[in-house]
Design a protein around this motif. Structure first.
Motif, PDB file in Angstrom:
ATOM      1  N   PRO A  74       0.802  -1.290   0.004  1.00  0.00           N
ATOM      2  CA  PRO A  74      -0.013  -0.023   0.222  1.00  0.00           C
ATOM      3  C   PRO A  74       0.793   1.237   0.150  1.00  0.00           C
ATOM      4  N   ASN A  75       0.506   2.259  -0.803  1.00  0.00           N
ATOM      5  CA  ASN A  75       1.321   3.462  -1.000  1.00  0.00           C
ATOM      6  C   ASN A  75       1.264   4.096   0.544  1.00  0.00           C
ATOM      7  N   LYS A 118      -6.265   2.337   6.028  1.00  0.00           N
ATOM      8  CA  LYS A 118      -7.435   1.529   6.235  1.00  0.00           C
ATOM      9  C   LYS A 118      -8.039   0.625   5.040  1.00  0.00           C
ATOM     10  N   THR A 119      -7.992   1.461   3.978  1.00  0.00           N
ATOM     11  CA  THR A 119      -8.768   1.109   2.842  1.00  0.00           C
ATOM     12  C   THR A 119      -7.902   0.021   1.980  1.00  0.00           C
ATOM     13  N   LEU A 151      -8.411  -4.608  -6.665  1.00  0.00           N
ATOM     14  CA  LEU A 151      -8.873  -5.409  -5.450  1.00  0.00           C
ATOM     15  C   LEU A 151      -9.156  -4.576  -4.230  1.00  0.00           C
ATOM     16  N   PHE A 152      -8.332  -3.124  -4.319  1.00  0.00           N
ATOM     17  CA  PHE A 152      -8.370  -2.357  -2.963  1.00  0.00           C
ATOM     18  C   PHE A 152      -9.194  -1.082  -3.638  1.00  0.00           C
ATOM     19  N   LYS A 153      -9.876  -1.025  -4.602  1.00  0.00           N
ATOM     20  CA  LYS A 153     -10.888  -0.280  -5.018  1.00  0.00           C
ATOM     21  C   LYS A 153      -9.702   1.307  -5.160  1.00  0.00           C
ATOM     22  N   GLY A 154      -8.976   1.024  -6.112  1.00  0.00           N
ATOM     23  CA  GLY A 154      -8.262   2.264  -6.645  1.00  0.00           C
ATOM     24  C   GLY A 154      -7.118   2.881  -6.153  1.00  0.00           C
ATOM     25  N   ASN A 155      -6.777   2.242  -4.829  1.00  0.00           N
ATOM     26  CA  ASN A 155      -5.713   2.512  -4.112  1.00  0.00           C
ATOM     27  C   ASN A 155      -4.402   2.190  -4.861  1.00  0.00           C
TER      28      ASN A 155
END
Length: 254
Positions: free
Chosen positions: A36-37, A43-44, A94-98
């Motif tokens: 994750p960036n 949390k997302t 998978l993580f909605k645009g993250n």
């Protein structure tokens, strides 16, 4: 997870190029990890997405608690991953645009992080999970213990809050960092000592260093496997209730 597939030819080529230099070649895997960036809301996207390939061509996709490339010594790194967009696009779906950072390296089995979800070559996974249970180790085998309630709890506290505490979950445990913005600077040392005394009273260990942006007045850590029980969280609630009562009494005289 079962719907995710990937072309592992580049990873097989990477493994093959290092074959003569790897001791016990068949016990190594090429791993692509999407992290994750860090400048986004954790949390997302609370987990790390991993793509694994064995020298025999077995493929596994898994979500892990920690970055396996940071938990184990990376024997060789692939600096220029040609297909990196395929992996990052899968993460974003998978993580909605993250967005994510993509890394690739060769690791020796067993991996040093717990996986909460797995899909892929069943024969390889069955052998590794059996081996882990014999050795008393948890990586792939942890996914068998995870249900929706555990996933929800990990997501809630991976980078979350518990009362006045900021919570962080790593493979080393569940960290609680006490943040009390009502405490004046000149009284921080006093209340930090109170948290420390309460921590010792409840037989909790001090948390290891973790980069928290907020100013904290104390910290403690629960064993990772307490994620399966409510009781340790009740202990933390009791500790914080005692802290509030002591604070209310002391502030009358400050």
């Amino acid at each position: 997870m079962e719907s995710i597939d990937f072309d592992n030819s580049e990873l097989l080529e990477f493994l093959e190029s290092k074959k003569e230099r790897l001791d016990v070649y068949h016990r190594h895997v090429a791993v692509v990890t999407c992290s994750p960036n860090p400048n986004q809301e954790h949390k997302t996207a609370p987990f790390f997405l991993n793509f694994l390939t064995t020298p025999l061509g077995d493929k596994v996709v898994g979500l892990s608690i920690s970055n396996p490339l940071q938990r184990s010594p990376v024997i060789y790194k692939l600096q220029e991953l040609k297909n990196h967009e395929i992996y990052s696009n899968t993460f974003e779906q998978l993580f909605k645009g993250n967005t994510c950072n993509v890394q690739c390296g060769i690791l020796k089995l067993p991996l040093k992080t717990r996986f909460v979800a797995l899909a892929g070559s069943s024969g390889f996974l069955e052998k590794e999970i059996f081996s882990e249970k014999v050795l008393g180790h948890e990586a792939f085998s942890f996914a068998q213990k995870v249900d929706d309630n555990i996933i929800e709890r990990i997501e809630r506290y991976k980078f979350g809050n518990f009362g006045k505490c900021i919570t962080v979950i790593t493979d080393d445990g569940i960290y609680f960092f006490v943040v009390d913005k009502t405490v004046r600077d000149e009284h921080r040392a006093l209340f930090s000592e109170i948290v420390s005394l309460l921590r010792k009273k409840h037989n909790l260990d001090a948390a290891k260093y973790y980069p928290i942006q907020e100013r904290i007045i104390g910290s403690f850590v629960l064993d990772f496997n307490t994620i399966f029980s409510e009781e340790p969280f009740l202990k933390v609630s009791q500790l914080m209730e005692e802290y509030e009562r002591i604070k209310m009494f002391i502030t009358q005289y400050l």
